[in-house]
Design an enzyme around this catalytic site. Structure first.
Site, mmCIF file in Angstrom:
data_model
loop_
_atom_site.group_PDB
_atom_site.id
_atom_site.type_symbol
_atom_site.label_atom_id
_atom_site.label_comp_id
_atom_site.label_asym_id
_atom_site.label_seq_id
_atom_site.Cartn_x
_atom_site.Cartn_y
_atom_site.Cartn_z
ATOM 1 N N HIS A 67 0.903 -1.422 -0.138
ATOM 2 C CA HIS A 67 -0.151 -0.137 0.369
ATOM 3 C C HIS A 67 0.500 1.129 0.047
ATOM 4 O O HIS A 67 1.556 1.420 0.303
ATOM 5 C CB HIS A 67 -0.977 0.030 0.685
ATOM 6 C CG HIS A 67 -0.372 0.363 2.749
ATOM 7 N ND1 HIS A 67 0.113 1.708 3.050
ATOM 8 C CD2 HIS A 67 -0.303 -1.160 3.235
ATOM 9 C CE1 HIS A 67 0.276 1.203 4.202
ATOM 10 N NE2 HIS A 67 0.374 -0.418 4.811
ATOM 11 N N ASP B 10 5.878 0.877 6.665
ATOM 12 C CA ASP B 10 5.108 0.686 6.746
ATOM 13 C C ASP B 10 4.179 1.333 5.849
ATOM 14 O O ASP B 10 3.410 2.386 6.179
ATOM 15 C CB ASP B 10 4.640 0.506 7.782
ATOM 16 C CG ASP B 10 2.529 0.642 7.971
ATOM 17 O OD1 ASP B 10 2.292 -0.187 7.060
ATOM 18 O OD2 ASP B 10 1.819 0.468 8.395
ATOM 19 N N GLU C 259 -4.959 1.690 2.405
ATOM 20 C CA GLU C 259 -5.235 0.905 3.362
ATOM 21 C C GLU C 259 -4.973 1.008 4.910
ATOM 22 O O GLU C 259 -5.402 0.279 5.579
ATOM 23 C CB GLU C 259 -4.036 -0.309 3.209
ATOM 24 C CG GLU C 259 -3.811 -1.918 3.916
ATOM 25 C CD GLU C 259 -2.931 -1.660 5.288
ATOM 26 O OE1 GLU C 259 -3.562 -2.043 5.935
ATOM 27 O OE2 GLU C 259 -2.596 -0.502 5.793
ATOM 28 N N GLU C 260 -4.503 2.361 5.096
ATOM 29 C CA GLU C 260 -3.749 2.538 6.245
ATOM 30 C C GLU C 260 -5.652 2.693 7.309
ATOM 31 O O GLU C 260 -6.062 3.039 8.027
ATOM 32 C CB GLU C 260 -3.340 3.953 6.742
ATOM 33 C CG GLU C 260 -1.397 3.401 6.427
ATOM 34 C CD GLU C 260 -1.374 2.275 7.497
ATOM 35 O OE1 GLU C 260 -2.675 1.721 8.083
ATOM 36 O OE2 GLU C 260 -0.548 2.167 6.644
ATOM 37 N N ASP D 109 3.265 -6.332 3.145
ATOM 38 C CA ASP D 109 2.575 -5.321 4.139
ATOM 39 C C ASP D 109 3.115 -5.201 6.011
ATOM 40 O O ASP D 109 2.630 -5.212 6.458
ATOM 41 C CB ASP D 109 1.120 -4.951 3.925
ATOM 42 C CG ASP D 109 0.870 -3.893 4.551
ATOM 43 O OD1 ASP D 109 1.555 -3.147 5.615
ATOM 44 O OD2 ASP D 109 -0.296 -3.327 5.292
ATOM 45 N N HIS E 132 3.364 2.810 12.586
ATOM 46 C CA HIS E 132 2.278 3.340 13.448
ATOM 47 C C HIS E 132 2.638 4.977 13.793
ATOM 48 O O HIS E 132 2.254 6.320 14.304
ATOM 49 C CB HIS E 132 0.763 3.794 13.629
ATOM 50 C CG HIS E 132 0.478 2.664 13.135
ATOM 51 N ND1 HIS E 132 -0.839 1.833 13.281
ATOM 52 C CD2 HIS E 132 0.371 2.573 11.416
ATOM 53 C CE1 HIS E 132 -1.181 1.090 12.230
ATOM 54 N NE2 HIS E 132 -0.789 1.283 11.103
#
Length: 463
Positions: A285, A297, A331-332, A359, A429
């Site tokens: 992603h 990520d 995606e997130e 991922d 994140h």
């Protein structure tokens, strides 16, 4: 006389003894070519450098996400693929606004500033912020036990840590992420005015980790703000509450949700030589959170997926099936890109055979998780000796990936690339998910490992 490389020799000897396959040597030689090209002439690290350091965090709907689309489209075209295009998809647009501010206030008025970050999709606090007493819980289930009389007017502090004794860190993550995703919605039902959530990481540090959250069907005017606090901050806050149960917590955040905006999945393909209408997908992603630059990520997964097609071109491999790289958007905080791709594939009646998603960061490759029937799983297990010289040992049934998941039911095999997971949630994140945390060799080994699995499925097909 020129001697073959050690991995090839080891594999020849082992397969000669076992009678594994008449094509084993050929496959081993091809995999060696892929690994050599990735490790000596790779492009993934260079691509990731640009995505991370020139573009930065790529939140859906942002100018950075738009720039990433343009950059990766250009790079895929420069590879000389047979086709490169953008697939339109509407995505949510949420912005963080000015940096969040929070402090802990003792009953005597002493204030201690602490770092927080708004959870993705959260509403803002009122302009003057929120100050209230806290009620600490270890999970959503405790809310009903406490009841509205003990929660109303307070800030719920979710403080369930990831389970440290689980070797599979994604299992530990799954065991407590519900408090981040649904915590605000559930707390609002009991009259809470806000929620503070312990960061989803096994690391003890001062980085608050963001992530998606949902209000479910709660009306907009009843939604309460939600923020994450670092693991160190959570432990400190919890210890203070034991000593001073009536302390106050203040926080202010300025996030905002806008109408959906136009974005795109970036897609490139090499047309199959004998089965051009049967598709195999590799992807990651392109969007990321905004605190860091999204290197692990999922910038890593995107550039590794791009590298798979570049490696095939580099070593002169002409696939039987059409091989697609798909860089999914959103995606997130919505999975719009993955859903859109599956929707279009079904609408066009495209026959998908295999999909591989990366991922889980750009760390040392360990293997793959397969979502498939028993016959296809046995086929993958039969390839273990091919991967063993590269220290790839993990081939198990299980979860594949969020973006390729919507293809299930219209595809033979879904696979998730599995790097070593022990460091992933240290960065996940958070503001430290940056390019300097990526090891070039690990990233390149992962790309070659992915290319090898795609090569084997393309060569031998699915059952």
């Amino acid at each position: 006389m020129k001697f073959p490389s050690i991995p090839v020799l080891l594999f020849v000897f082992s397969t000669a003894a076992s009678g594994f396959s008449q094509n084993a040597v050929q496959d081993s030689v091809m995999m060696k070519k892929l690994y050599t090209a990735a490790l000596t002439e790779g492009k993934a690290y260079e691509w990731l450098d640009y995505l991370s350091n020139e573009i930065g965090g790529r939140l859906s709907g942002s100018i950075e996400a738009e720039n990433a689309i343009k950059y990766t489209e250009t790079e895929l075209k420069e590879l000389g693929l047979d086709k490169v295009w953008l697939q339109p998809v509407m995505v949510p647009k949420w912005t963080r606004g000015f940096k969040e501010y929070a402090y802990i206030e003792s009953p005597t008025g002493e204030k201690s500033v602490t770092d927080i970050c708004a959870l993705g999709g959260s509403v803002p606090t009122p302009n003057l912020g929120i100050k209230a007493e806290l009620v600490e819980v270890k999970g959503i289930d405790e809310l009903a036990t406490l009841g509205k009389e003990k929660i109303a007017g307070k800030i719920v502090f979710y403080n369930r840590p990831m389970q440290a004794d689980l070797i599979q860190t994604f299992e530990a993550y799954g065991g407590c992420v519900d408090q981040r995703y649904s915590g605000a919605a559930e707390a609002a039902k009991f009259g809470a005015v806000g929620v503070i959530v312990r960061s989803m990481t096994l690391s003890q540090d001062d980085y608050p980790h963001t992530g998606a959250m949902s209000y479910g069907n709660i009306p907009v005017n009843q939604r309460i703000p939600a923020a994450a606090i670092s693991t160190n901050g959570a432990d400190y806050l919890s210890s203070l509450l034991k000593l001073q149960p009536n302390l106050l917590f203040y926080f202010k955040q300025n996030c905002k949700t806008f109408d959906d905006v136009q974005s795109y999945n970036v897609i490139g393909e090499i047309t199959g030589s004998t089965k051009p209408n049967e598709y195999m997908v590799v992807g990651g992603h392109l969007d990321s959170w905004d605190l860091g630059d999204g290197a692990h990520d999922d910038g890593a997964g995107c550039v590794q997926s791009m590298e798979v097609l570049r490696l095939f071109k580099k070593v002169g491999y002409k696939p039987k099936h059409t091989i697609r790289v798909v860089l999914f958007m959103n995606e997130e905080n919505g999975l719009r890109g993955g859903n859109k791709y599956a929707e279009e594939a079904k609408r066009k009646n495209e026959k998908h055979r295999f999909a591989l998603e990366s991922d889980a960061g750009g760390f040392t490759p360990r293997g793959f998780s397969l979502d498939c029937d028993e016959s296809n799983f046995r086929k993958v297990k039969s390839w273990e000796p091919l991967f063993k010289p590269y220290l790839i040992h993990y081939f198990e049934k299980g979860y594949s990936g969020a973006d390729i998941g919507p293809l299930k039911g219209n595809i033979d095999v879904l696979a998730g690339f599995l790097p070593d997971s022990q460091r992933y949630f240290d960065l996940h994140h958070a503001a430290n998910d940056t390019f300097d945390a990526v090891n070039k060799r690990e990233l390149e080994l992962g790309a070659a490992t992915m290319a090898s699995l795609v090569y084997l499925f393309d060569t031998y097909g699915t059952n």
